[in-house]
Design an enzyme around this catalytic site. Structure first.
Site, PDB file in Angstrom:
ATOM      1  N   ARG A 223       0.849  -1.189   0.000  1.00  0.00           N
ATOM      2  CA  ARG A 223       0.000   0.000   0.000  1.00  0.00           C
ATOM      3  C   ARG A 223       0.887   1.241   0.000  1.00  0.00           C
ATOM      4  O   ARG A 223       2.009   1.219   0.527  1.00  0.00           O
ATOM      5  CB  ARG A 223      -0.889   0.021   1.249  1.00  0.00           C
ATOM      6  CG  ARG A 223      -2.038  -0.965   1.215  1.00  0.00           C
ATOM      7  CD  ARG A 223      -3.110  -0.556   0.204  1.00  0.00           C
ATOM      8  NE  ARG A 223      -4.270  -1.436   0.251  1.00  0.00           N
ATOM      9  CZ  ARG A 223      -4.504  -2.422  -0.624  1.00  0.00           C
ATOM     10  NH1 ARG A 223      -3.660  -2.662  -1.608  1.00  0.00           N
ATOM     11  NH2 ARG A 223      -5.607  -3.149  -0.526  1.00  0.00           N
ATOM     12  N   HIS A 271      -1.949   1.027  -9.517  1.00  0.00           N
ATOM     13  CA  HIS A 271      -2.592   0.051  -8.627  1.00  0.00           C
ATOM     14  C   HIS A 271      -3.279  -1.064  -9.442  1.00  0.00           C
ATOM     15  O   HIS A 271      -4.490  -1.290  -9.341  1.00  0.00           O
ATOM     16  CB  HIS A 271      -3.606   0.742  -7.695  1.00  0.00           C
ATOM     17  CG  HIS A 271      -3.924  -0.075  -6.477  1.00  0.00           C
ATOM     18  ND1 HIS A 271      -4.123   0.477  -5.232  1.00  0.00           N
ATOM     19  CD2 HIS A 271      -4.090  -1.409  -6.310  1.00  0.00           C
ATOM     20  CE1 HIS A 271      -4.401  -0.478  -4.356  1.00  0.00           C
ATOM     21  NE2 HIS A 271      -4.384  -1.645  -4.998  1.00  0.00           N
TER      22      HIS A 271
END
Ligand code: NDP
Ligand code: OXD
Length: 308
Positions: A223, A271
């Site tokens: 993340r 992502h």
């Protein structure tokens, strides 16, 4: 008994069709068509707002449609609700593919060659055998272990780091903060596959970079919150890090003026390292619901006290 889905509508329609075919006993509802809120026992969602829970008095399980649960404010999820993250083979395969791609890109100097091509420079860099490039994975969970299994086939010496001790064939395993320096000291290439929790936030920082061998490579597929961006830029500037592949950022997308967009030593992707697949993801969700109905443990039920 109702399963309410509140996430990407395209995937929702595919899942509804699959449930209609394979589990007609389950009333699959797409948000906002909740039906009788009291009948909803299962919620499949990415990041529901607290008012959603408030409207579902008999909710038992919250299924995250992704592998991570950091997007959920767990303090807002009623304590009686079990939170389950996504474990499914399509998601795992996607991550393995990306991690192998990123590892090989750094191992084979692709950032240098992209640069050289832009400058019309035909210049080779000496090949380094995989057996001399030590790769370390932070996070020895479902994804970290799958990535290590595939990387082993290239001959990289492998190590891994986790919260609790693990024994994995062909991987030197380290656990806990005490063993972090020993682990980092032997990672020419570091892959972050940790969940984002209060303990792991900001772990990719100056102290970590200082402990890596000089000129190490970094891949962050965990993340954005794991990375201290200014520390990364410093480490690239002074050569402590040589190249970085980032799939996740603190702010997605980053602002137009963000320095990562143009940095020659950073390869950025939006992502996309992996995604829950419609077919295999729905099968995993249904399998978990059947397990729950049979009173068996579900795959991916998280520990709320740990945040993953
Ligand atoms: P798991 O829960 O299976 O594994 C997590 C691993 O991290 C475990 O080995 C765990 O240790 C370790 N860990 C957790 N906290 C700490 C800590 N404080 N110190 C050291 N190790 C720690 O997760 P997955 O492998 O399924 O997924 C990992 C993450 O990948 C997700 O949370 C998500 O953030 C990210 N992801 C990113 C995607 C993308 O497209 N970029 C797609 C999918 C996931 P232990 O084994 O001891 O419990
Ligand atoms: C996930 C993700 O956690 O897509 O599944 O990042």
């Amino acid at each position: 008994m109702t399963l309410l889905y509140k996430s990407d509508p395209e995937r929702g329609s595919a899942w509804r069709a699959l449930f209609a075919d394979q589990a007609p006993d389950i009333d699959f509802r797409l948000w906002p068509e909740v039906g009788d809120p009291a009948a909803v026992r299962y919620l499949a969602a990415w990041a529901p707002t607290p008012d959603v829970y408030a409207g579902l008095p008999n909710l038992e399980i919250l299924f995250s449609v992704g592998a991570g649960v950091d997007q959920l404010d767990l303090s807002q999820v009623p304590p009686s609700v079990t939170v389950v993250r996504m474990i499914e083979p399509g998601l795992t395969d996607g991550m393995v593919e990306y991690a192998v791609f990123a590892t090989l890109a750094l191992h084979r100097h692709m950032l240098d060659y992209i640069d050289a091509q832009r400058q019309a420079r035909w210049q080779s860099i000496r090949l380094m055998p995989a057996a001399t490039r030590r790769v370390g994975v932070m996070g020895l969970g479902v994804l970290g272990q799958a990535v290590l299994r595939r990387l082993a086939t290239f001959g990289f010496p492998l190590r891994g780091w986790s919260r609790s001790p693990h024994v994995i064939d062909g991987v030197d395993c380290y656990a806990g903060r005490d063993q972090l320096p020993d682990f980092l000291g032997q990672c020419d290439l570091l892959i972050c596959l940790l969940p984002l929790t209060p303990e792991t936030r900001g772990i990719l920082c100056r102290e970590t970079f200082d402990l890596l061998p000089a000129g190490a490579g970094l891949i962050n597929v965990g993340r954005g919150g794991h990375l201290v961006e200014s520390d990364l830029l410093d480490a690239l500037d002074d050569g402590r890090l040589s190249g970085v592949v980032l799939d996740v950022l603190n702010s997605e997308p980053p602002p137009a003026a963000h320095p990562f967009w143009w940095h020659r030593r950073i390869l950025l992707t939006p992502h996309v390292a992996s995604m829950t697949r419609s077919d295999t993801g729905a099968a995993a969700l249904l399998d978990n619901i059947r397990r729950h109905q049979a009173g068996q443990p579900m795959q991916g039920a998280i520990r709320r006290d740990l945040g993953y």
